[in-house]
Design a protein around this motif. Structure first.
Motif, PDB file in Angstrom:
ATOM      1  N   THR A   1     -19.275  78.512 -20.450  1.00 21.14           N
ATOM      2  CA  THR A   1     -19.102  79.713 -19.536  1.00 21.14           C
ATOM      3  C   THR A   1     -19.137  79.198 -18.198  1.00 21.14           C
ATOM      4  O   THR A   1     -19.379  78.036 -17.946  1.00 21.14           O
ATOM      5  CB  THR A   1     -20.073  80.912 -19.637  1.00 21.14           C
ATOM      6  N   ASP A   2     -18.160  79.795 -17.275  1.00 24.05           N
ATOM      7  CA  ASP A   2     -18.124  79.391 -15.680  1.00 24.05           C
ATOM      8  C   ASP A   2     -18.016  80.666 -14.933  1.00 24.05           C
ATOM      9  O   ASP A   2     -17.570  81.702 -15.363  1.00 24.05           O
ATOM     10  CB  ASP A   2     -16.881  78.501 -15.547  1.00 24.05           C
ATOM     11  N   GLU A   3     -18.738  80.219 -13.868  1.00 22.81           N
ATOM     12  CA  GLU A   3     -18.572  81.476 -12.667  1.00 22.81           C
ATOM     13  C   GLU A   3     -19.214  82.866 -13.186  1.00 22.81           C
ATOM     14  O   GLU A   3     -18.742  83.866 -12.676  1.00 22.81           O
ATOM     15  CB  GLU A   3     -17.113  81.653 -12.106  1.00 22.81           C
ATOM     16  N   VAL A   4     -20.167  82.610 -14.064  1.00 19.74           N
ATOM     17  CA  VAL A   4     -21.133  83.826 -14.322  1.00 19.74           C
ATOM     18  C   VAL A   4     -21.848  84.232 -13.199  1.00 19.74           C
ATOM     19  O   VAL A   4     -22.502  83.329 -12.748  1.00 19.74           O
ATOM     20  CB  VAL A   4     -21.994  83.553 -15.761  1.00 19.74           C
ATOM     21  N   ILE A   5     -21.840  85.554 -12.824  1.00 19.47           N
ATOM     22  CA  ILE A   5     -22.739  86.016 -11.685  1.00 19.47           C
ATOM     23  C   ILE A   5     -23.926  85.675 -12.015  1.00 19.47           C
ATOM     24  O   ILE A   5     -24.798  85.783 -13.053  1.00 19.47           O
ATOM     25  CB  ILE A   5     -22.451  87.614 -11.401  1.00 19.47           C
ATOM     26  N   LEU A   6     -24.813  85.380 -10.982  1.00 17.77           N
ATOM     27  CA  LEU A   6     -26.461  85.088 -11.046  1.00 17.77           C
ATOM     28  C   LEU A   6     -27.095  86.162 -10.689  1.00 17.77           C
ATOM     29  O   LEU A   6     -26.941  86.948  -9.696  1.00 17.77           O
ATOM     30  CB  LEU A   6     -26.570  83.875 -10.004  1.00 17.77           C
ATOM     31  N   GLU A   7     -27.902  86.760 -11.664  1.00 24.05           N
ATOM     32  CA  GLU A   7     -28.788  87.893 -11.482  1.00 24.05           C
ATOM     33  C   GLU A   7     -30.081  87.672 -10.914  1.00 24.05           C
ATOM     34  O   GLU A   7     -30.607  88.482 -10.062  1.00 24.05           O
ATOM     35  CB  GLU A   7     -28.851  88.432 -12.913  1.00 24.05           C
ATOM     36  N   ASP A   8     -30.759  86.574 -11.524  1.00 25.90           N
ATOM     37  CA  ASP A   8     -32.287  86.300 -11.154  1.00 25.90           C
ATOM     38  C   ASP A   8     -32.803  85.667  -9.910  1.00 25.90           C
ATOM     39  O   ASP A   8     -31.824  84.793  -9.561  1.00 25.90           O
ATOM     40  CB  ASP A   8     -32.858  85.711 -12.354  1.00 25.90           C
ATOM     41  N   ASP A   9     -33.539  85.795  -9.201  1.00 27.87           N
ATOM     42  CA  ASP A   9     -34.278  85.366  -8.086  1.00 27.87           C
ATOM     43  C   ASP A   9     -35.387  84.169  -8.527  1.00 27.87           C
ATOM     44  O   ASP A   9     -35.953  84.730  -9.064  1.00 27.87           O
ATOM     45  CB  ASP A   9     -34.560  86.255  -6.979  1.00 27.87           C
ATOM     46  N   ASP A  10     -35.206  83.165  -8.219  1.00 30.32           N
ATOM     47  CA  ASP A  10     -36.243  82.319  -8.585  1.00 30.32           C
ATOM     48  C   ASP A  10     -37.719  82.543  -7.689  1.00 30.32           C
ATOM     49  O   ASP A  10     -37.611  82.840  -6.483  1.00 30.32           O
ATOM     50  CB  ASP A  10     -36.101  80.702  -8.390  1.00 30.32           C
ATOM     51  N   TYR A  11     -38.836  82.534  -8.506  1.00 35.07           N
ATOM     52  CA  TYR A  11     -39.949  82.895  -7.649  1.00 35.07           C
ATOM     53  C   TYR A  11     -40.354  81.903  -6.670  1.00 35.07           C
ATOM     54  O   TYR A  11     -40.791  82.308  -5.278  1.00 35.07           O
ATOM     55  CB  TYR A  11     -41.252  82.845  -8.884  1.00 35.07           C
ATOM     56  N   PHE A  12     -40.297  80.710  -7.003  1.00 35.55           N
ATOM     57  CA  PHE A  12     -40.620  79.746  -5.942  1.00 35.55           C
ATOM     58  C   PHE A  12     -39.671  79.340  -4.902  1.00 35.55           C
ATOM     59  O   PHE A  12     -40.071  79.592  -3.740  1.00 35.55           O
ATOM     60  CB  PHE A  12     -41.163  78.450  -6.709  1.00 35.55           C
ATOM     61  N   THR A  13     -38.432  79.213  -5.415  1.00 31.41           N
ATOM     62  CA  THR A  13     -37.453  78.751  -4.443  1.00 31.41           C
ATOM     63  C   THR A  13     -36.605  80.028  -3.978  1.00 31.41           C
ATOM     64  O   THR A  13     -35.676  79.797  -3.089  1.00 31.41           O
ATOM     65  CB  THR A  13     -36.596  77.600  -5.016  1.00 31.41           C
ATOM     66  N   GLY A  14     -36.801  81.056  -4.502  1.00 29.79           N
ATOM     67  CA  GLY A  14     -36.136  82.355  -4.327  1.00 29.79           C
ATOM     68  C   GLY A  14     -34.436  82.197  -4.367  1.00 29.79           C
ATOM     69  O   GLY A  14     -33.638  82.854  -3.838  1.00 29.79           O
ATOM     70  N   GLU A  15     -34.125  81.013  -5.235  1.00 30.74           N
ATOM     71  CA  GLU A  15     -32.715  81.058  -5.177  1.00 30.74           C
ATOM     72  C   GLU A  15     -31.914  81.809  -6.736  1.00 30.74           C
ATOM     73  O   GLU A  15     -32.810  82.151  -7.282  1.00 30.74           O
ATOM     74  CB  GLU A  15     -32.236  79.627  -5.366  1.00 30.74           C
ATOM     75  N   LYS A  16     -30.805  81.989  -6.468  1.00 26.35           N
ATOM     76  CA  LYS A  16     -30.225  82.660  -7.765  1.00 26.35           C
ATOM     77  C   LYS A  16     -29.982  81.800  -8.741  1.00 26.35           C
ATOM     78  O   LYS A  16     -29.515  80.876  -8.601  1.00 26.35           O
ATOM     79  CB  LYS A  16     -28.817  83.277  -7.065  1.00 26.35           C
ATOM     80  N   SER A  17     -30.198  82.427  -9.808  1.00 35.04           N
ATOM     81  CA  SER A  17     -29.842  81.576 -11.082  1.00 35.04           C
ATOM     82  C   SER A  17     -29.850  82.710 -12.268  1.00 35.04           C
ATOM     83  O   SER A  17     -29.967  83.964 -12.228  1.00 35.04           O
ATOM     84  CB  SER A  17     -31.145  80.821 -11.609  1.00 35.04           C
ATOM     85  N   SER A  18     -29.020  82.180 -13.501  1.00 42.62           N
ATOM     86  CA  SER A  18     -28.981  83.089 -14.412  1.00 42.62           C
ATOM     87  C   SER A  18     -29.319  82.332 -15.859  1.00 42.62           C
ATOM     88  O   SER A  18     -29.255  81.299 -16.097  1.00 42.62           O
ATOM     89  CB  SER A  18     -27.614  83.656 -14.848  1.00 42.62           C
ATOM     90  N   ASP A  19     -30.024  83.123 -16.683  1.00 42.21           N
ATOM     91  CA  ASP A  19     -30.488  82.749 -18.258  1.00 42.21           C
ATOM     92  C   ASP A  19     -29.168  83.198 -18.988  1.00 42.21           C
ATOM     93  O   ASP A  19     -29.312  84.379 -19.397  1.00 42.21           O
ATOM     94  CB  ASP A  19     -31.706  83.033 -18.589  1.00 42.21           C
ATOM     95  N   ILE A  20     -27.926  82.352 -19.128  1.00 41.54           N
ATOM     96  CA  ILE A  20     -26.897  82.962 -19.736  1.00 41.54           C
ATOM     97  C   ILE A  20     -26.910  82.761 -21.346  1.00 41.54           C
ATOM     98  O   ILE A  20     -27.468  81.920 -21.974  1.00 41.54           O
ATOM     99  CB  ILE A  20     -25.648  82.382 -19.338  1.00 41.54           C
TER     100      ILE A  20
END
Length: 1985
Positions: free
Chosen positions: A1729-1748
């Protein structure tokens, strides 16, 4: 105010001829009468009067034209006299004599002399001599008699159409039209006159001429020939059919013959709704359910899990038994609910509403495969919430619904193009607010008993109004109500009720009801419906709904209060109200909401708010109206009334209401000033107390004096009014809104005239007179001039007070419509030709409907007038008269059609009492005269009465000239004799249980009645009787009576031995009148017999053939009347037969009867029929069949043909019916009637000897018939896609042959689909190919029709304006074509599959019921029910007689009888087979059933087949199909039967039930015998091709050659002769065809079979014996259930083969068992997959990610959903999976559906089979450990047509999901393997589609066998494992490897940030150092240390 012109003479005319003059002023022309054979002087001596509304200007012109009159052609203008009226304006009176000028403006010798008078408005001109105009009508001046307020010549269709500049050359017709209006009769006069008596014709010649001219159409043609054909027959038009009616002056109106009200009566309705699927539902991952709700009935579909596009295909049926009004107001609600289950009700996604009326008004009463737009009523700013695809149909009794052909799926996926909206409603509907403003009401009835009131008064001491009203408004399923106003007859609310609903709404009526608030019993006081179509106009110059402020009148039950009101329904708006209830002042306003604005209320709840009070003048100026009524005759009073005195009460509103005890307030003077409020109260009350008006205190007289009735005969009384006629008069006050009524009247009159003209045209066609098209041209001419006249009249007093916005807008739109209509009518007139007549007639009927619709004024003004017959203080019967019909205006067209005319009114019973039989009997027939107008216009109110009366005033005294009379005494009376010639009646209803009647007729005229004799046991009595009524006294002037006699009423009864005679029906007629001084001779006498339609309630009940003449008895006595010359051999005693000049001329005919057999005879009085016989009777002569000795053993007759001779009328239309009666001969010589049948028309059985001259062509040379082997349906252009990578598209025409294919192969390009192997084809291939052909034909027909229509539009339209449009159209078509070309592989190359015919109706309808020589006559017994509903035709059928009839004149010409092999015993029935017993093998094939009516609670059925034939019954119960409403059976059944005993085949579908008995869903019956014996050879269909093996094997044991030889032998046809080179000759026709055939092994042999088959397929072209033979076919038959008569319960597709047992046995039945679905396996590999929108915010780094992870499924409800593993912590939206899904599935190639079976619920007994579209769904999700997973996006691929994947992620765009058509489309079933990138999409908060990711996937489709050979594992397992994905390490949770993840963070995300920070820190460090070391350094420097 008027201009009067007296035209005296025209002198110095040249030659001798008929002269006519036309006088025109201000566009209104009058014609004089025609003066025949004048020489040099024409003494017209006629006066014309123009009532004028504005002063004459001195420059206006008066024009007089004098013509030589011609009956046929245009009148020839002799000269014109024009005069400017300046002198007249100055002087007021003038005599002029002057010469005429001709066309060239030069003066000629002819001279005209006239006298002109003019009275101006302000009295400035000339003083009138009072007596001239206002004199007592008894001393009428000589000119008064001639001032006929003629309806302007235009409206009566005679004058040259004004303003249209018609050139003299074009209007040949008109003048004879003028004559036509007077002419009385034509030989062979219009036979079916229906209701001719009252067509109000305006006699154009001053009632003086005795012998009006008669114009014969034949005569017309002769004259045209004589004049050298100077007349193009295509332009002649007749203004009025001369032959149709008697001349009628305008003193009487036309009575309405239909009696009983049908509105309130309940009927059966069935609403069937199929919810197919939903798409684009808003919301994430929902579990949608669709709820279907009608009224209180709710049904739900099943729930589909986590999908936004659920597929249901579920069918619901709702049954109702209510009246049409209630039915059509019911609302259908479709709502989509998210996650509903047993515990929670779910959340509403959105809903869609429409009313049943809208559905019913659709073509075929249905919406088919349409998308309903779902919106959320709770949030109107939100927009569309999704679409639901459904079918909705409403079936009433007797409607049959045709399923439209299913077009291919792709068209339906175009949602925007198939929205569920009626024609003309825009697809973008907006939200709107509807404000219903309720101001106040007046004249409410009391809704409480006076006992209660008296008690209240005793306790509280106050006298209150006994009603607590409030108003309730219902609209679109929502309800709002105002506050309750306690104790008020005149409540004021001033509130508005606000509805929020889409615009335009799909609910057509707003229901407004005044209700009485009461703790015990809340009831409606009155109801009014506002039809939104009438208060808005959706045209491009239309207007939004608007109404009022205007009063609406409410009608309902009578006003005297009773606790249990039997007519309460009437107050609810059901049925016709019988009394005025109240009037309510309302207005309706609508505004469209701007949903974007912020301050808008977003809910759709109903709100109520207060509003401003309305000023008094807002609804118009109060005026005083005067209503006068005179009762001239009251006869036919029902005997049940008894001999108590009877009086009649006339009311208008509450004025004149005697019984109702309303307190009468004192009337204040309406002179001016006064504050508005207090004026209101007395509007509706009786104006009686102290009215000292200008005309003395006029006390209203609203009731005639009570009078005891006198006996007329056994059934009826009459009131002895004789020369003294009672009168009534009432004054009332209403807002002056006459303009509304005037406009409606003008349109009504145009419509009446149009309807009358159309009836004439129908009449001419029915009686087969020549040239109906000429009459239609005349009708169109009259229409266009009438419309133009409206436009000129209607534009007056635009700005009068009380004009509402709706008044102005309606006027504009009516003017526009009528101008347009006038234009169209003018254009159409030129296009009416013989061949276009039918189409044009249809179009003109649409004009009529439009006119009637426009004439119905939604805003009421003056309430309707009620006449009640009161006896013993009880209200017995009533009549309701529209006030506009009796409203007076000085402009003739605006006057009501019954104003100032004598009108015949039939009183009927109120409410439900009038249903059924009670509604058929006349309660009373009254002749009344009404005049309603402004009190100040009242002077002429008596001028329309028959003359010769004196007035009797209520008060004696002086100065009371203007008082109305309370009665009239007639001084003039005339003596007449009425002769009624009752010849015969036909097709009467059966009134006895035997199925026959013993009819006699009762004739009423004035106060006398007589009966004909009773004829026993017949439905077609020929009375042949003359009834003479002597000494009839009629009051009034002789001349008026001649032109307009009263009507004769004829009632037909059935005589019963005990009890009262039973009513059968009634009709009316006007007699032809002869005055004493007239000659008794042609053209008017003796009168011709005519047919009159007999009515019973609202339905027709037969025809009466009779003639009526009214002869004045001369002073010298009766012996001077014309003698009655009857037939001399009268042995009928006192009964006089119809005299010789009137009875028809007879000839000798022979009637031959073919007696074949009797079928299905039911028991008579519990005994079985054993020895039946058939008696045939016609016109008094009869013949009997042979006796059937044992009906059970053989129901056929032993002697086949018998005949009898009879005298029949020469005129075929007058032929009497032929009666067939079946009797059973019992022991001891007793006979019992089994049943009877009347053949109404013998026409189709008449044999006409062929003309010898015409015969010759049969002996002409051979005729070659050119054969096309192809079926000439052009298949759609097929587009073939070349190899997978190229985008080139090659177009191949489907008819292109194999060569092109081979060529392409050579070039090395491969064609996608090879020809399927012959062995793969089966019967179903043939069936589906045929269905496709059928669709193609239907599409082509539609296209052709559309094209023709467009062509016609082009012709009609003004050439210039339309051309641009057509260009646009062609452009659009070009686009369409391109689009079609783009859709690549549209269809695969067509293989030539042999086809069969699929009939979408019964085979019988296609082949005339197979009655080519053997007819079936249904035998009836039992009376027709009182209620239309109670007994159906079906229930009265007691058996069938099979046989035929042949009628011919004798002697026949000699050369006819002697053909070779002529059998004299068979007479005309040569060559018929014998009727001995036949043993037959019947093979029934049942293909499938569709749209079955659900039989189980779950809305499904478990159908199985039951077949009955004679005693054999086959039940296929064990093979029932579970839970299916569209089962495919694919079965054949063999039954052996013996004709004739077992010839009725019943195929039924039953519903299997686990417990209890199985229910019948529906059945269909086939008569096999008629098929077996038919010349169409319906035993086994003729195939399209002859083949000896394979799927298309020949089914008939006889080969084509044998069949052909047999047909030739039976038909005595020469042939077949087979010649060389594939030729065959039959009779004198030569056919060609192929001569080789391949057997199984491919070896070719010579054969004649193909040739013979070709001949059979064209058998209808063989002379003399040819007829179409039944092809190989599948027929579709409706399934009916006797319990629900007339409503289809589904359809069955089937065919039947029959093989006689004495012939070689047929082969095995062909296999039509349903195709088994093929097993497939779909392997889907999700690579990345590619360019899947990122839903989760990382607790520590506050960055966007997704567990796809990716989820996919193929079948409906995720039963087989599969998930990949999770790609954790993707920071870029990239995911790597290398994961394989495997979906096995069963697939039906032909239907493109996946078949799955599963249990519906844990309680289900067995599995249910579903067919669902093959759609693969892939979704991308974000995995969460603790909360629910988040849905990110999805893509749905239809495996048959989905966009090809993009090669790289970059090329993959959102358009691939939203606009699929723009991309190349592939089908996995053809490509087998596809790999690429596809977008994931989801809706955002604003409801727009957005891209949420991309997936790279590979789809691989294999058959089950292939999959077994190369297996593959799920996920990444063995066998054929996929390698592990190469996922970046960060995807693992960062604490497993903190350094790595930190390195990742630093290296990728924060690299530059760190660099920047380091640089900044360095900088700071430097500055710090600098600051730190600076002081020391400075010191050093300064001190120089």
């Amino acid at each position: 105010m008027a201009l009067i012109v007296h035209l005296k003479t025209v002198t110095d005319l040249r030659g001798k001829g008929d002269r006519i003059a036309k006088v025109a002023f201000r566009g209104l022309s009058f014609y004089t009468r025609v003066l025949e054979n004048c020489e040099d002087e024409a003494q017209f001596d006629e006066t014309f009067r123009w009532p004028i509304a504005s002063n004459i200007d001195g420059n206006e012109m008066l024009e007089i034209q004098v013509f030589n009159y011609s009956k046929v052609f245009t009148n020839r203008l002799i000269g014109t006299f024009g005069m400017v009226l300046q002198k007249v304006v100055e002087e007021g009176q003038l005599e002029v004599s002057d010469t005429l000028i001709d066309d060239n403006n030069s003066s000629i010798r002819t001279c005209v002399s006239i006298e002109i008078k003019y009275q101006a408005m302000d009295g400035t001109v000339g003083a009138w001599n009072e007596s001239e105009f206002l004199e007592n009508p008894n001393q009428r001046g000589e000119h008064e008699a001639t001032f006929h307020f003629e309806t302007d010549s235009l409206l009566s269709g005679s004058g040259q159409s004004q303003g249209s500049g018609a050139s003299p050359g074009r209007s040949h017709q008109r003048e004879e039209g003028k004559k036509g209006r007077d002419s009385q009769r034509q030989d062979g006069k219009g036979v079916f006159s229906g209701m001719k008596l009252g067509k109000t014709r305006h006699s154009k010649d001053d009632h003086k001429k005795n012998e009006p001219a008669v114009l014969e159409t034949e005569d017309l043609d002769r004259k045209a020939m004589r004049l050298g054909g100077g007349l193009d027959p295509d332009t002649i038009s007749l203004a009025s059919v001369t032959a149709v009616t008697t001349n009628v002056s305008n003193k009487r109106s036309k009575p309405d013959i239909k009696m009983e009200p049908s509105a309130g009566r309940p009927q059966d309705y069935q609403v069937s709704i199929t919810i197919i699927e939903a798409r684009q539902l808003v919301g994430l991952n929902m579990d949608p359910v669709v709820c279907v709700e009608i009224g209180d009935d709710k049904k739900y579909t099943s729930m589909k899990e986590s999908t936004n596009c659920p597929y249901y295909n579920e069918y619901f049926v709702f049954d109702f038994h209510v009246s049409p009004d209630v039915m059509f107001d019911k609302i259908v609600k479709l709502s989509v609910i998210h996650s509903k289950n047993l515990l929670r009700s779910g959340t509403l996604v959105g809903m869609f509403k429409l009313d049943i009326g809208t559905i019913y008004s659709q073509p075929e009463h249905q919406f088919y495969h349409k998308w309903a737009i779902i919106c959320d009523p709770g949030d109107i700013t939100a927009g569309v919430k999704g679409y639901v695809k459904c079918d909705i149909a409403v079936v009433g009794k007797g409607d049959n619904i045709k399923t439209p052909h299913k077009s291919n799926e792709t068209d339906e996926d175009d949602i925007e193009g198939n929205l569920l909206l009626p024609e003309g409603v825009p697809s973008e509907r907006q939200w709107a607010r509807y404000y219903v403003k309720i101001y106040r009401a007046e004249g409410l009835p009391k809704m409480n008993t006076s006992i209660m009131a008296n008690m209240k008064k005793a306790f509280i001491g106050e006298n209150k109004d006994l009603v607590d009203p409030y108003v309730q408004v219902l609209f679109a399923g929502q309800k709002g109500k105002t506050a309750v106003q306690k104790n008020s007859y005149e409540p004021t609310w001033n509130e508005q009720i606000i509805f929020t609903e889409m615009f335009p709404p799909l609910c057509t009526r707003i229901k407004i009801q005044i209700r009485d608030s009461d703790k015990v019993n809340e009831v409606a006081i009155g109801t009014h419906f506002v039809d939104l179509r009438k208060i808005a106009n959706d045209g491009d110059k239309g207007f939004l709904p608007t109404f009022g402020p205007s009063w609406v009148n409410m009608y309902g039950s009578t006003r005297n209060y009773t606790l249990m009101d039997e007519h309460q329904d009437l107050n609810e708006g059901l049925g016709e109200g019988v009394s005025f209830r109240a009037r309510l002042l309302i207005s309706i306003v609508m505004e469209i909401l701007d949903t974007t604005s912020t301050e808008i209320m977003s809910s759709t709840e109903v709100q109520v708010e207060p509003i401003q009070q309305l000023s008094d003048i807002a609804t118009g100026k109060m005026e005083e109206f005067f209503l006068f009524g005179a009762f001239l005759e009251a006869t036919m009073l029902d005997r049940k009334i008894g001999d108590k005195p009877v009086s009649f009460e006339v009311t208008i509103g509450n004025y004149g209401n005697q019984i109702d005890g309303i307190s009468k307030p004192t009337i204040r003077k309406r002179k001016g000033g006064g504050d508005g409020d207090e004026e209101e109260s007395e509007l509706l009350q009786n104006s009686s107390e102290d009215e000292a008006e200008d005309d003395g205190d006029l006390v209203p007289v609203s009731c005639t004096p009570p009078m005891k009735p006198v006996i007329t005969d056994r059934n009826y009384f009459h009131l002895p009014y004789f020369e003294k006629k009672p009168c009534t008069y009432i004054k009332s006050w209403w807002q002056d809104q006459r303009r509304r009524l005037y406009n409606a009247n003008i349109m009504d009159k145009i419509a009446d005239k149009l309807e009358e003209g159309l009836n004439d045209v129908q009449e001419i066609m029915k009686t087969e007179k020549p040239h109906p098209e000429r009459r239609l041209r005349g009708v169109l001419e009259e229409l266009s001039s009438g419309c133009n006249r409206f436009v000129s009249l209607a534009n007056k007093d635009q700005n009068a007070s009380g004009r509402t916005k709706l008044d102005r807008e309606r006027l504009k739109s009516c003017v526009r419509e009528l101008e347009n209509m006038a234009q169209q009518a003018k254009t159409m007139r030129t296009q009416v030709k013989k061949n276009t007549l039918k189409d044009k007639l249809k179009q003109v009927y649409t004009f009529l409907h439009k006119l009637r619709f426009m004439a119905d004024e939604p805003q009421h003004s003056i309430p309707e007038i009620f006449i009640w017959m009161i006896c013993n203080n009880k209200r017995i019967a009533y009549a309701r008269i529209q006030s506009k019909d009796v409203l007076y205006s000085i402009v003739d067209e605006e006057t009501g059609k019954d104003c100032g005319k004598v009108n015949t009114v039939f009183l009927k019973l109120p409410g439900k009492r009038g249903f059924g039989t009670a509604g058929w009997t006349v309660q009373s027939k009254i002749e009344v005269y009404f005049w309603l107008g402004l009190n100040k216009q009242r002077k002429d109110f008596l001028c329309g009465l028959p003359s010769g009366y004196e007035e009797n005033k209520a008060v004696k005294g002086l100065g009371l000239q203007s008082f109305p009379p309370i009665s009239l005494t007639y001084t003039k009376k005339q003596l007449f004799q009425l002769r009624v010639h009752m010849y015969q009646a036909r097709s009467l209803c059966a009134a006895d249980s035997s199925g026959l009647s013993d009819p006699f007729a009762r004739v009423f005229f004035s106060t006398q009645s007589q009966c004909t004799e009773v004829l026993q046991e017949t439905l077609c009595p020929t009375w042949d009787q003359l009834l003479v009524f002597n000494n009839i006294e009629l009051y009034g002037e002789a001349q008026e009576l001649r032109d307009d006699p009263p009507i004769v009423v004829i009632e037909i009864y059935d005589q019963d031995t005990v009890g009262k005679a039973e009513y059968i029906g009634r009709t009316f007629s006007k007699p032809v009148v002869k005055m004493a001084e007239e000659e008794y001779g042609p053209p008017r006498f003796p009168p011709q017999l005519e047919y009159y339609q007999i009515y019973r309630g609202n339905s027709t009940a037969g025809d009466l053939l009779a003639a009526f003449e009214l002869l004045q008895i001369p002073p010298s006595g009766k012996h001077n009347l014309p003698p009655i010359d009857g037939p001399t051999d009268s042995d009928r005693g006192p009964i006089l037969p119809v005299p010789i000049g009137i009875r028809p001329v007879l000839s000798k005919y022979r009637i031959e009867i073919l007696f074949w057999g009797l079928r299905d005879l039911k028991r008579v009085n519990l005994a079985q029929v054993d020895r039946p016989r058939v008696d045939i009777e016609c016109s008094g002569k009869s013949v009997q069949s042979a006796l059937i000795q044992n009906y059970k053993k053989n129901p056929n007759f032993s002697i086949l043909v018998k005949y009898f001779e009879v005298d029949l009328p020469e005129n075929e239309l007058l032929h009497p019916p032929l009666n067939i009666r079946v009797v059973d001969c019992r022991a001891f010589g007793r006979y019992t009637l089994v049943g009877s049948h009347a053949v109404g028309s013998l026409r189709k059985f008449i044999y006409r000897p062929p003309d010898n001259k015409v015969q010759n062509w049969a002996n002409a040379g051979d005729i070659n018939i050119n054969m096309e082997t192809e079926i000439p349906v052009k298949k759609m252009e097929t587009v073939v896609k070349l190899d997978a990578n190229s985008d080139a598209v090659v177009k191949v025409d489907a008819n292109e042959d194999e060569k092109s294919k081979k060529k392409k192969k050579k070039k090395g390009e491969e064609i996608e689909e090879e020809e399927p192997d012959e062995s793969m084809l089966d019967w179903w291939s043939k069936y589906f190919a045929s269905i496709e052909t059928l669709m193609e034909q239907l599409r082509q027909q539609e296209a052709a029709a559309a094209e023709a229509e467009e062509k016609e539009d082009m012709e009609i339209a003004a050439e210039g304006t339309k051309q641009s449009k057509s260009k646009d159209k062609t452009k659009a078509q070009e686009k369409e074509k391109k689009k079609k070309q783009l859709e690549v592989i549209e269809k695969k190359e067509k293989v030539k599959i042999d086809e069969l015919r699929v009939y979408h109706k019964e085979l019988e309808t296609e082949f005339g019921n197979f009655e080519d020589w053997l007819h079936t006559f249904n035998l009836y017994r039992g009376k027709i029910g009182d209620d239309d509903d109670s007994t159906t035709e079906e229930e009265r059928i007691v058996g069938r007689f099979k046989g035929s009839i042949c009628v011919y004149k004798i002697p026949l010409p000699d050369d006819i009888a002697r053909e070779a092999g002529y059998e004299p015993t068979f007479g005309m029935f040569q060559g018929i087979p014998s009727n001995d017993l036949v043993n037959v093998l019947v093979r029934v094939y049942v293909v499938r059933a569709t749209e079955l009516h659900p039989a189980d609670i779950n809305g499904k059925a478990d159908p199985y087949i039951v077949i009955k034939l004679g005693k054999t019954e086959i039940k296929d119960k064990e093979n029932y199909i579970s839970k299916q409403l569209n089962p495919v059976f694919g079965k054949s059944f063999d039954i052996e039967a013996t004709f004739p005993m077992e010839s009725m085949l019943t195929v039924a579908i039953y519903d299997w039930d686990l417990v209890g008995t199985d229910d019948l869903i529906g059945e269909t019956k086939l008569d096999l015998e008629n098929r077996y014996y038919s010349k169409h050879k319906a035993t086994c269909g003729i195939a399209q091709q002859y083949s000896i093996h394979g799927y298309n094997i020949w089914r008939d044991p006889m080969k084509p050659t044998q069949i052909l030889t047999k047909l030739c032998k039976e038909g005595k046809v020469d042939g077949p002769h087979f010649g060389p080179a594939g030729r065959v000759k039959v009779s004198n026709r030569v056919f060609t065809g192929p001569t080789e055939i391949e057997d199984e092994n491919g070896i070719k042999k010579q054969t004649d079979e193909h040739l013979s088959l070709t001949v059979l397929q064209h058998w209808e072209e063989i002379p003399r014996v040819g007829c179409k033979l039944v092809p190989e076919h599948v027929e579709t038959r409706p399934l009916l259930n006797p319990e629900k008569p007339g409503i289809e319960q589904g359809r069955i597709e089937m065919f039947v083969d029959m093989f006689p047992k004495d012939m070689p046995a047929p082969g095995a039945a062909i296999d039509i068992s349903p195709r088994k679905p093929k097993k497939y396996e779909l392997r889907v590999i999700v690579w990345n997959t590619d360019e899947v929108i990122l839903e989760d915010d990382d607790y520590f780094t506050g960055e966007k990610s997704s567990d796809i992870f990716v989820r996919g499924w193929l079948k409906g409800q995720q039963e087989d959903k599969q998930d990949t593993d999770v790609h954790y912590h993707s920071l870029t939206g990239e995911g790597n999976f290398n994961w394989r899904f495997i979906f096995p599935f069963d697939y039906l190639m032909a239907e493109e559906k996946i078949v799955m079976s599963k249990k519906e619920s844990m309680f289900s007994w067995d599995e249910t089979e579903y067919k669902i579209p093959a759609r693969l769904t892939l979704q991308v999700w974000d995995a969460d450990h603790f909360s629910a997973d988040d849905f990110l996006g999805a893509i749905e691929l239809d495996l048959n047509r989905f966009p090809r994947g993009a090669k790289t992620a970059k090329l993959c765009t959102i358009e691939m999901a939203t606009d699929e058509l723009a991309f190349p489309i592939v089908s996995i079933f053809k490509q087998k393997r596809v790999k690429g990138w596809w977008p994931f999409v989801a809706r955002n908060e604003n409801d727009e589609m957005e891209l949420t990711g991309k997936v790279e996937a590979e789809l691989h489709l294999m058959t089950a066998e292939e999959a077994e050979k190369s297996p593959a594992g799920l996920a990444r397992n063995e066998p054929d494992p996929l390698e592990k994905p190469n996922r970046p390490d960060t995807s693992f949770i960062w604490f497993l490897n903190p350094l790595k993840s930190i390195k990742y963070l630093i290296c990728t995300r924060y690299k530059w940030l760190i660099v920047k920070i380091v640089l900044a820190l360095l900088l700071l460090f430097m500055i710090g150092l600098f600051l730190y070391s600076m002081p020391g350094y400075m010191v050093k420097k300064l001190l120089g240390a």
